[in-house]
Motif scaffolding. Structure first.
Motif, PDB file in Angstrom:
ATOM      1  N   UNK A   1      33.514   6.704  -2.569  1.00 25.56           N
ATOM      2  CA  UNK A   1      32.700   7.717  -3.045  1.00 25.56           C
ATOM      3  C   UNK A   1      33.188   9.262  -2.628  1.00 25.56           C
ATOM      4  N   UNK A   2      33.756   9.198  -1.391  1.00 23.44           N
ATOM      5  CA  UNK A   2      34.292  10.591  -0.650  1.00 23.44           C
ATOM      6  C   UNK A   2      35.152  10.810  -1.715  1.00 23.44           C
ATOM      7  N   UNK A   3      36.244   9.920  -2.389  1.00 25.70           N
ATOM      8  CA  UNK A   3      37.416  10.275  -3.184  1.00 25.70           C
ATOM      9  C   UNK A   3      36.919  10.736  -4.459  1.00 25.70           C
ATOM     10  N   UNK A   4      35.845  10.268  -4.845  1.00 25.60           N
ATOM     11  CA  UNK A   4      35.216  10.612  -6.122  1.00 25.60           C
ATOM     12  C   UNK A   4      34.644  11.939  -6.096  1.00 25.60           C
ATOM     13  N   UNK A   5      33.969  12.334  -4.857  1.00 23.18           N
ATOM     14  CA  UNK A   5      33.364  13.442  -4.833  1.00 23.18           C
ATOM     15  C   UNK A   5      34.371  14.600  -4.880  1.00 23.18           C
ATOM     16  N   UNK A   6      35.519  14.408  -4.049  1.00 23.92           N
ATOM     17  CA  UNK A   6      36.609  15.322  -4.108  1.00 23.92           C
ATOM     18  C   UNK A   6      37.219  15.545  -5.383  1.00 23.92           C
ATOM     19  N   UNK A   7      37.498  14.690  -6.211  1.00 20.73           N
ATOM     20  CA  UNK A   7      38.159  14.580  -7.592  1.00 20.73           C
ATOM     21  C   UNK A   7      37.437  15.192  -8.676  1.00 20.73           C
ATOM     22  N   UNK A   8      35.840  14.754  -8.635  1.00 21.13           N
ATOM     23  CA  UNK A   8      34.933  15.361  -9.630  1.00 21.13           C
ATOM     24  C   UNK A   8      34.424  16.695  -9.261  1.00 21.13           C
ATOM     25  N   UNK A   9      33.907  16.794  -7.949  1.00 15.92           N
ATOM     26  CA  UNK A   9      33.226  17.903  -7.639  1.00 15.92           C
ATOM     27  C   UNK A   9      33.912  18.985  -6.696  1.00 15.92           C
ATOM     28  N   UNK A  10      35.187  18.489  -6.375  1.00 16.05           N
ATOM     29  CA  UNK A  10      35.878  19.380  -5.245  1.00 16.05           C
ATOM     30  C   UNK A  10      35.085  19.607  -3.835  1.00 16.05           C
ATOM     31  N   UNK A  11      34.437  18.458  -3.635  1.00 20.23           N
ATOM     32  CA  UNK A  11      33.913  18.545  -2.261  1.00 20.23           C
ATOM     33  C   UNK A  11      34.281  17.717  -1.336  1.00 20.23           C
ATOM     34  N   UNK A  12      34.680  18.189  -0.196  1.00 23.02           N
ATOM     35  CA  UNK A  12      35.375  17.349   0.876  1.00 23.02           C
ATOM     36  C   UNK A  12      34.100  17.170   1.985  1.00 23.02           C
ATOM     37  N   UNK A  13      33.388  15.977   2.127  1.00 29.65           N
ATOM     38  CA  UNK A  13      32.218  16.077   3.073  1.00 29.65           C
ATOM     39  C   UNK A  13      32.910  15.945   4.516  1.00 29.65           C
TER      40      UNK A  13
END
Length: 203
Positions: free
Chosen positions: A40-52
């Motif tokens: 999910x973190x990979x998807x967030x970075x890919x789709x929303x440019x968010x790195x938690x």
């Protein structure tokens, strides 16, 4: 905050749905236990440019700031944080949404794997006869996918594929996201004004 819910994110495409849903739940004064898989973190970075942030404590603080939540309103949990309330039927919220939900997660939940906290949390909601909503994003579905979803549906799990409608005449991607989030909120019993309802789109 008397209302609690578990929100889980997995590696399927659809991060915008999860973030918008989190925002709406915070606005509705829910305390949210947040679970996010590594994928999910990979998807967030890919789709929303968010790195938690990596640690649950840092992520909780980060998300509370991002969404204007009260301290402790968003509680991020590690994938092996077995003493989290969501791991036990005596403390877990009665409502849980997995959004987006990968087919691997569907399979694990359908077969009671409970290999990590996310899977265990879903297992708890099912055994305690709570409300579990899965928002799969996959196309096409294989026979294996369909069999797993049918098995869960027969157990009372709501299967709500990320398939937005168009009768509300969307003008943006945000409108399509809001359509799906509105359907999730409807099933959770959360009031909202995200989209027009059927028969009122042109009124």
């Amino acid at each position: 905050m008397k209302k609690t819910i578990t929100l889980a994110l997995t590696g399927a495409s659809g991060a915008p749905y999860a973030l918008r849903l989190l925002e709406c739940l915070v606005q509705a004064d829910y305390q949210v236990y947040l679970l996010a898989s590594s994928a999910a973190r990979v998807v967030l970075k890919t789709e929303q440019q968010q790195e938690w942030p990596g640690s649950p404590k840092e992520l909780s603080a980060y998300l509370c700031r991002q969404y204007g939540a009260e301290e402790g309103q968003i509680v991020a949990c590690g994938k092996e944080e077995w003493f989290s309330p969501v791991a036990s039927g005596s403390a877990a919220p009665k409502q849980m949404v997995v959004c987006p939900c990968s087919m691997g997660t569907v399979s694990a939940i359908a077969n009671g794997a409970s290999d990590n906290l996310l899977e265990r949390a879903a297992d708890v909601v099912i055994k305690e006869r709570g409300q579990l909503i899965l928002v799969p994003r996959e196309s096409p579905f294989s026979a294996i996918h369909l069999e797993n979803m049918l098995k869960l549906a027969r157990l009372g799990v709501t299967i709500m594929p990320a398939a937005p409608g168009f009768y509300h005449e969307p003008k943006s991607i945000e409108d399509l996201v809001d359509f799906m989030v509105a359907r999730i909120l409807d099933h959770l019993g959360v009031e909202h004004a995200l989209t027009s309802r059927w028969g009122y789109a042109n009124s």
